[in-house]
Design a protein around this motif. Structure first.
Motif, short mmCIF file in Angstrom:
data_model
loop_
_atom_site.label_atom_id
_atom_site.label_comp_id
_atom_site.label_asym_id
_atom_site.label_seq_id
_atom_site.Cartn_x
_atom_site.Cartn_y
_atom_site.Cartn_z
N THR B 248 4.31 26.36 21.32
CA THR B 248 5.49 27.18 21.00
C THR B 248 5.40 28.54 21.69
OG1 THR B 248 5.37 26.12 18.83
CG2 THR B 248 6.97 27.89 19.08
N ILE B 249 4.21 29.13 21.67
CA ILE B 249 4.02 30.42 22.36
C ILE B 249 4.31 30.25 23.86
CG2 ILE B 249 2.28 32.13 23.08
CD1 ILE B 249 1.04 31.84 20.28
N ALA B 250 3.84 29.13 24.43
CA ALA B 250 4.07 28.88 25.86
C ALA B 250 5.56 28.75 26.15
CB ALA B 250 3.34 27.61 26.28
N ILE B 251 6.30 28.07 25.26
CA ILE B 251 7.75 27.90 25.47
C ILE B 251 8.46 29.26 25.35
CG2 ILE B 251 9.86 26.95 24.39
CD1 ILE B 251 8.17 24.40 23.84
N VAL B 252 8.08 30.03 24.33
CA VAL B 252 8.72 31.35 24.14
C VAL B 252 8.46 32.25 25.35
CG1 VAL B 252 8.68 33.47 22.76
CG2 VAL B 252 8.77 31.26 21.63
N SER B 253 7.22 32.28 25.83
CA SER B 253 6.91 33.16 26.97
C SER B 253 7.65 32.68 28.23
CB SER B 253 5.41 33.27 27.20
OG SER B 253 4.92 32.10 27.77
N SER B 254 7.83 31.36 28.37
CA SER B 254 8.58 30.84 29.52
C SER B 254 10.05 31.22 29.42
CB SER B 254 8.46 29.32 29.60
OG SER B 254 7.12 28.96 29.69
N ILE B 255 10.60 31.18 28.19
CA ILE B 255 12.01 31.58 27.99
C ILE B 255 12.18 33.07 28.33
CG2 ILE B 255 13.82 31.93 26.23
CD1 ILE B 255 12.80 29.32 24.91
N ILE B 256 11.19 33.89 27.91
CA ILE B 256 11.26 35.33 28.22
C ILE B 256 11.23 35.55 29.73
CG2 ILE B 256 9.95 37.51 28.07
CD1 ILE B 256 9.29 36.78 25.17
N LEU B 257 10.36 34.81 30.42
CA LEU B 257 10.27 34.94 31.88
C LEU B 257 11.59 34.55 32.55
CD1 LEU B 257 8.82 35.25 34.61
CD2 LEU B 257 7.86 32.97 34.31
N LEU B 258 12.15 33.43 32.09
CA LEU B 258 13.42 32.96 32.66
C LEU B 258 14.53 33.99 32.40
CD1 LEU B 258 14.39 30.36 34.09
CD2 LEU B 258 15.28 29.61 31.88
N SER B 259 14.55 34.55 31.17
CA SER B 259 15.57 35.55 30.83
C SER B 259 15.43 36.78 31.71
CB SER B 259 15.45 35.96 29.36
OG SER B 259 15.38 34.84 28.56
N ALA B 260 14.17 37.22 31.92
CA ALA B 260 13.94 38.42 32.75
C ALA B 260 14.43 38.17 34.18
CB ALA B 260 12.46 38.77 32.75
N TYR B 261 14.18 36.95 34.67
CA TYR B 261 14.61 36.62 36.04
C TYR B 261 16.14 36.60 36.13
CZ TYR B 261 15.33 34.06 40.35
OH TYR B 261 15.77 33.70 41.59
N MET B 262 16.78 35.96 35.13
CA MET B 262 18.25 35.88 35.12
C MET B 262 18.86 37.28 35.03
SD MET B 262 19.10 32.56 35.00
CE MET B 262 20.46 32.14 33.95
N MET B 263 18.25 38.12 34.20
CA MET B 263 18.74 39.49 34.02
C MET B 263 18.66 40.25 35.36
SD MET B 263 17.64 41.96 30.93
CE MET B 263 16.35 42.83 31.79
N LYS B 264 17.56 40.04 36.07
CA LYS B 264 17.38 40.71 37.36
C LYS B 264 18.46 40.25 38.35
CE LYS B 264 14.21 41.09 41.18
NZ LYS B 264 13.19 40.31 41.87
N VAL B 265 18.69 38.94 38.37
CA VAL B 265 19.70 38.39 39.29
C VAL B 265 21.07 38.99 38.97
CG1 VAL B 265 20.92 36.26 39.93
CG2 VAL B 265 18.44 36.27 39.76
N LEU B 266 21.41 39.05 37.66
CA LEU B 266 22.71 39.59 37.25
C LEU B 266 22.83 41.07 37.59
CD1 LEU B 266 23.21 37.83 33.79
CD2 LEU B 266 24.53 37.46 35.87
N VAL B 267 21.78 41.83 37.31
CA VAL B 267 21.81 43.28 37.59
C VAL B 267 21.98 43.51 39.10
CG1 VAL B 267 20.37 45.38 37.61
CG2 VAL B 267 20.52 44.00 35.55
N GLU B 268 21.26 42.74 39.91
CA GLU B 268 21.36 42.90 41.37
C GLU B 268 22.76 42.54 41.87
OE1 GLU B 268 18.10 40.93 43.21
OE2 GLU B 268 16.73 42.59 42.80
N ALA B 269 23.31 41.47 41.31
CA ALA B 269 24.67 41.05 41.70
C ALA B 269 25.68 42.14 41.34
CB ALA B 269 25.02 39.74 41.02
N PHE B 270 25.53 42.71 40.14
CA PHE B 270 26.42 43.78 39.68
C PHE B 270 26.29 45.01 40.58
CE2 PHE B 270 27.18 47.52 36.90
CZ PHE B 270 28.51 47.26 36.58
N ARG B 271 25.05 45.33 40.93
CA ARG B 271 24.80 46.50 41.79
C ARG B 271 25.43 46.30 43.17
NH1 ARG B 271 18.74 47.85 41.62
NH2 ARG B 271 19.12 48.36 39.45
N ARG B 272 25.26 45.09 43.72
CA ARG B 272 25.84 44.80 45.04
C ARG B 272 27.37 44.90 45.00
NH1 ARG B 272 21.66 41.07 46.01
NH2 ARG B 272 22.78 39.39 44.99
#
Lengths: 233, 278
Positions: B248-272
């Motif tokens: 469960t810890i592994a799944i939660v940490s993977s979800i956090i990683l995926l969310s951080a990556y998605m957030m970065k992609v969205l922020v960069e797209a917004f900035r561009r």
């Protein structure tokens, strides 16, 4: 701790990178005394960077002996000899996301002299200011190093080497990213440093123009060997 | 009920400490480029814990001994060789996994679901004790003390290891200390996540922190916080849904990683998009 007045002494030195079937440097003999400006030149792949890294003990010879201030580079004491040296590597460039400020990068030059929990002194901060003025980067001190151009980053790394007041300065291709004005400035600063501090400077450069007139010793390398030299022992 | 809550509080505190420590050491091993080495140390810890099962010895302590010893030996070997480090790491990883499986096979407990095996392989809520919590607190205290004491030397290595070494920083000593802490932290966290999933706490938080910030000190902070968040939130989900805690810890940490990556992609797209507006 006692150190020799010979900055570098290489005796029949052979160096090879592990995994390679031929040596990167063969049978090198070189002595650099204090107070000399040494220029090591030659084409790409001649072994110039290997030579400078062998002098500092970053690469160890598999045959022969290398000494830095009289300390065998294989000895654990080499760390103490390195504290008297400044080093500007060839691959100094940092990517755009590197957020360390120029001031912090220069400060890191004092790291080996610090004992545990010790922070920077006011005198060291003043030295950072002075050296950055000398290299005309005082306006860049609070900028992240990754956002600077290659030439500006190179000046910052040279400032880090100089702020340590080294007895020997090892510069690997220090003119590679600089414009004509920058080259003139760095060669003047280096010359004055040798004169003022009676230090040695070992410069590796395939571009000899900015410094050759001021060099006491000029060594030319090809295929991992010294093929000609003026004034070296 | 009160006992259960006290027990959960203890486990939650251990999760926060483990996650925090794993996130912090993960940041350092990644920046110092000794990730494959820490991967081998994690598997050596697993082998050590499994050997503890045969010898009837507390798996945490046997994991600690083997992990720290392998970290120091590998660190000393790596200081002397330049190439082929990854191959050595992979050889140690394979050998450690084999030793772990053999040790489990040879131990008296043959059923994989039993508590003692679960502690070693998948992690267990039941394995958290006050003694282990004190061990984690002591590790955290020593690690913080070390980081503060040698802040400038460590910073110099994080900026450029070769320059730090050429200037006279004791790079070899600091690498060994980092590996020592990696061994200590991995083996202390083994009870929570299990041997096969401990690296999710080591590498996912630091990977997520790299998506959030480019500044080293913020990455360290984010990695520690995300590590603690992954471990504690994972533990709570595991308790609520009765899922295996390590997975469960592994799944939660993977979800956090995926969310951080998605957030970065969205922020960069917004900035561009903002930059392209006239």
């Amino acid at each position: 701790m006692h150190f020799s007045k010979e900055v570098v002494k290489l005796r029949d030195v052979w160096v090879a990178y592990s995994g390679s079937d031929r040596p990167a440097m063969c049978n090198i003999n070189l002595t650099v005394p204090l107070g000399k400006l040494v220029l090591i030149t030659g084409p790409n792949g001649a072994g110039k960077t290997t030579l400078i890294e062998t002098c500092l003990g970053l690469l160890k010879p598999y045959r022969g002996s290398a000494y830095l201030f009289g300390v065998d580079t294989r000895s654990w004491r080499i760390r103490h000899a390195r504290r008297m040296c400044g080093f500007v590597p060839q691959d100094f460039m940092k990517p755009p996301f590197e957020a360390y400020t120029v001031r912090h990068v220069i400060r890191l030059g004092f790291a080996p002299y610090k004992s545990i929990f010790e922070s920077l002194t006011e005198d060291e901060d003043r030295r950072i200011r002075r050296v950055s003025e000398l290299l005309e980067i005082e306006d860049l001190l609070d900028r992240p190093i990754g956002t600077l151009s290659g030439g500006q980053q190179q000046r910052a790394v040279i400032a880090r080497a100089l702020v340590r007041k080294p007895r020997a300065l090892f510069l690997d291709e220090p003119f590679s990213s600089l414009d004509r004005e920058g080259r003139r400035l760095i060669s003047r600063v280096v010359r004055e440093y040798v004169r003022a501090e009676d230090a040695s400077v070992i410069i590796v450069s395939h571009d000899v123009n900015p410094i050759i007139d001021y060099a006491d010793i000029v060594v030319r390398m090809e295929n991992g060997r010294i093929v000609s030299g003026e004034g070296y022992a | 009920m009160k006992v259960m809550l006290e027990f959960l509080g203890l486990a939650l505190l251990a999760a926060v400490l483990s996650g925090n420590l794993c996130g912090a050491i993960g940041f350092y091993v990644q920046r110092l480029r000794i990730t494959t080495l820490s991967f081998s140390v994690a598997h050596a810890a697993l082998a050590g814990a499994s050997i503890g099962l045969i010898l009837n010895f507390d798996p945490v302590y046997s994991a600690m001994i083997v992990a720290v010893a392998s970290a120091l030996i590998l660190g000393m070997i790596f200081a002397r060789i330049e190439y082929g480090r990854e191959l050595i790491s992979m050889a140690v990883f394979s050998a450690s996994s084999a030793v772990a499986i053999f040790a489990i096979y040879m131990s008296n407990v043959r059923v994989l679901a039993t508590a003692s095996i679960a502690v070693v392989l998948w992690g267990s809520l039941l394995a958290i004790t006050v003694e282990k919590l004190i061990l984690l607190l002591l590790t955290l205290f020593m690690f913080i003390l070390y980081i503060i004491a040698y802040r400038i030397q460590i910073d110099s290595m994080l900026y450029d290891v070769k320059m730090a070494e050429a200037e006279g920083v004791n790079v070899q000593m600091h690498m060994l200390i980092m590996l020592f802490f990696a061994g200590l932290i991995i083996s202390s966290s083994l009870r929570l996540t299990g041997g096969f999933l401990v690296f999710t706490l080591l590498y996912n938080p630091v990977a997520a922190s790299f998506q959030i910030s480019r500044k080293a000190h913020l990455q360290l902070l984010a990695s520690s916080i995300l590590g603690a968040a992954s471990a504690s939130f994972g533990l709570l989900v595991s308790y609520t849904l009765d899922w295996p805690v390590g997975a469960t810890i592994a799944i939660v940490s993977s979800i956090i990683l995926l969310s951080a990556y998605m957030m970065k992609v969205l922020v960069e797209a917004f900035r561009r998009r903002c930059l392209s507006r006239p």
